[in-house]
Design an enzyme around this catalytic site. Structure first.
Site, short mmCIF file in Angstrom:
data_model
loop_
_atom_site.label_atom_id
_atom_site.label_comp_id
_atom_site.label_asym_id
_atom_site.label_seq_id
_atom_site.Cartn_x
_atom_site.Cartn_y
_atom_site.Cartn_z
N ARG A 80 0.84 -1.20 0.00
CA ARG A 80 0.00 0.00 0.00
C ARG A 80 0.87 1.25 0.00
NH1 ARG A 80 -4.52 0.24 4.47
NH2 ARG A 80 -2.77 0.86 5.76
N LYS A 182 -2.65 6.55 1.38
CA LYS A 182 -2.46 7.01 2.76
C LYS A 182 -1.55 8.24 2.75
CE LYS A 182 -2.34 4.77 7.26
NZ LYS A 182 -3.59 5.33 7.78
N GLU A 218 -16.20 6.28 4.57
CA GLU A 218 -15.47 5.78 5.73
C GLU A 218 -15.37 6.89 6.76
OE1 GLU A 218 -11.31 4.86 5.11
OE2 GLU A 218 -11.14 6.28 3.47
N1 PLP Z 1 -9.24 4.27 6.51
C1 PLP Z 1 -8.44 5.26 6.90
C2 PLP Z 1 -8.75 6.64 6.44
C3 PLP Z 1 -7.33 4.99 7.73
O1 PLP Z 1 -6.53 5.97 8.13
C4 PLP Z 1 -7.09 3.66 8.14
C5 PLP Z 1 -5.94 3.35 8.98
O2 PLP Z 1 -4.91 2.93 8.54
C6 PLP Z 1 -7.96 2.66 7.69
C7 PLP Z 1 -9.01 3.00 6.89
C8 PLP Z 1 -7.75 1.25 8.10
O3 PLP Z 1 -6.69 0.64 7.38
P1 PLP Z 1 -5.87 -0.55 7.98
O4 PLP Z 1 -6.83 -1.60 8.38
O5 PLP Z 1 -4.99 -0.99 6.87
O6 PLP Z 1 -5.13 0.00 9.16
C1 COI Z 2 -4.03 3.35 11.52
O1 COI Z 2 -5.03 2.75 11.90
O2 COI Z 2 -2.92 2.83 11.47
C2 COI Z 2 -4.12 4.74 11.10
O3 COI Z 2 -3.21 5.20 10.48
C3 COI Z 2 -5.30 5.54 11.48
C4 COI Z 2 -4.97 6.75 12.26
C5 COI Z 2 -6.27 7.38 12.62
C6 COI Z 2 -4.16 6.50 13.49
#
Ligand code: PLP
Ligand code: COI
Length: 336
Positions: A80, A182, A218
């Protein structure tokens, strides 16, 4: 083991001893090194400071029930971050080196990995930024890739107590914009919305698609999952949300461990009332139940305790992460 009150950690930065740094110059990444200095010195005109050329990742290391230290699917964070970097015109950091650096930096901070049973974990934050001076709008020529770690507890106060969120009047991501990567900029533009939400007593914002404001996207830091009355696990399909690794894992768990039907599809705001459970999923959020959504005074209520299916998903996912339940092949990377 450090002298930390593991059971009462918030989601806040605590400086740990060692971080990983690699620099990109003249078209290539250097070897990288583990260093002690937690500060960064860059030009006042660095591309990251002027034009927000930065992206990041988030994953966690856990102590397992049999006292190993592991992390969860770091290869997917590497992939990612590669797509985030490319979209921001930054040089991708090689996947294998990314995973090795994660392992090295956690090993170097092993005394900060919270013990099993505390509910805490070591949050790992890889990030990259354009570091040389850039005044015309163009990508930097020099970059730093760094990884620090910090021990954390639950993201939402109260742990797994259902949170109250609101439907936001602010937008998070434009169609064909940066919602699917991200990028730091996605979080900068959510700061006003989150402060406003917190001031009004909400834990998070539910963002709708910014083109029509009719579909669920989201929150600022997590994806949604919903459970229908006939126990199908549903999650929004959208090109402008972050493809969550936790969500992808939960959908797999729902189908393959719990035998549930799953659907990734567009979800209309109007459907929110039809679901019986709602939760936020992500590395930081894990799987946090949503008790109530406020849609401009109209309340959609899911309840004051974690729903049954959410609980099964939560127990299975955290069971896999803590070594109590056998993980699908390739999900767990052993660190110690
Ligand atoms: N959506 C957003 C905007 C996020 O910042 C995060 C955190 O990383 C997620 C979703 C969840 O992603 P992940 O499950 O890969 O941490
Ligand atoms: C994560 O879940 O790792 C994120 O980057 C989300 C953030 C709100 C801490």
């Amino acid at each position: 083991m450090k002298n930390i009150d593991w059971n009462n950690l918030d989601f806040q930065y605590i400086e740990t001893d060692i971080r990983f740094v690699s620099n990109y110059k003249n078209g290539s990444w250097d070897e990288g090194a583990l260093i002690k200095d937690s500060t960064v010195t860059i030009s006042e005109c660095a591309c990251v400071l002027q034009y927000a050329q930065t992206c990041f990742e988030g994953l966690k290391a856990y102590t397992t029930v049999d006292n190993r230290v592991v992390c969860f699917r770091p290869d997917l964070n590497a992939e990612r971050m590669e797509s985030s970097s490319k979209y921001l015109e930054m040089p991708p950091y090689p996947k294998e080196k990314f995973v090795n650096a994660i392992v090295d930096v956690v090993r170097a901070n092993i005394d900060y990995v919270p013990p099993y049973g505390t509910g805490a974990s070591l949050y790992i934050r890889p990030f990259m930024y354009g570091s040389n001076a850039v005044i015309g709008v163009k990508p930097a020529l020099e970059y730093s890739f760094r990884i620090f770690t910090t021990p954390v507890g639950a993201y939402f106060k109260g742990g797994i107590k259902p949170i109250v969120i609101r439907i936001s009047d602010f937008d998070r991501a434009a169609p064909h914009g940066t919602g699917h990567i991200k990028a730091g900029l996605n979080y900068a533009m959510s700061l006003h919305a989150i402060v406003d939400a917190h001031n009004k007593g909400y834990a998070e914002n539910m963002y709708l698609d910014s083109a029509t404001r009719t579909k669920v996207e989201e929150t600022g830091g997590a994806n949604f999952i919903f459970v229908t009355k006939d126990n199908t696990v549903v999650t929004p399909k959208s090109a402008s949300i972050l493809p969550s690794i936790t969500r992808r894992s939960l959908m797999y768990v729902a189908e393959n461990y719990l035998g549930l039907k799953t659907e990734e599809r567009e979800i209309a705001k109007e459907e929110l009332r039809d679901f019986k459970e709602c939760a936020l999923c992500g590395t930081a959020a894990v799987l946090s139940p949503v008790g109530k959504i406020d849609d401009h005074g109209n309340e959609i209520i899911y309840g004051s305790s974690m729903g049954e299916i959410t609980k099964s998903l939560y127990d299975t996912l955290t069971g896999i992460q803590s070594g109590k339940i056998e993980a699908p092949k390739g999900w767990i990377r052993l660190i110690k």
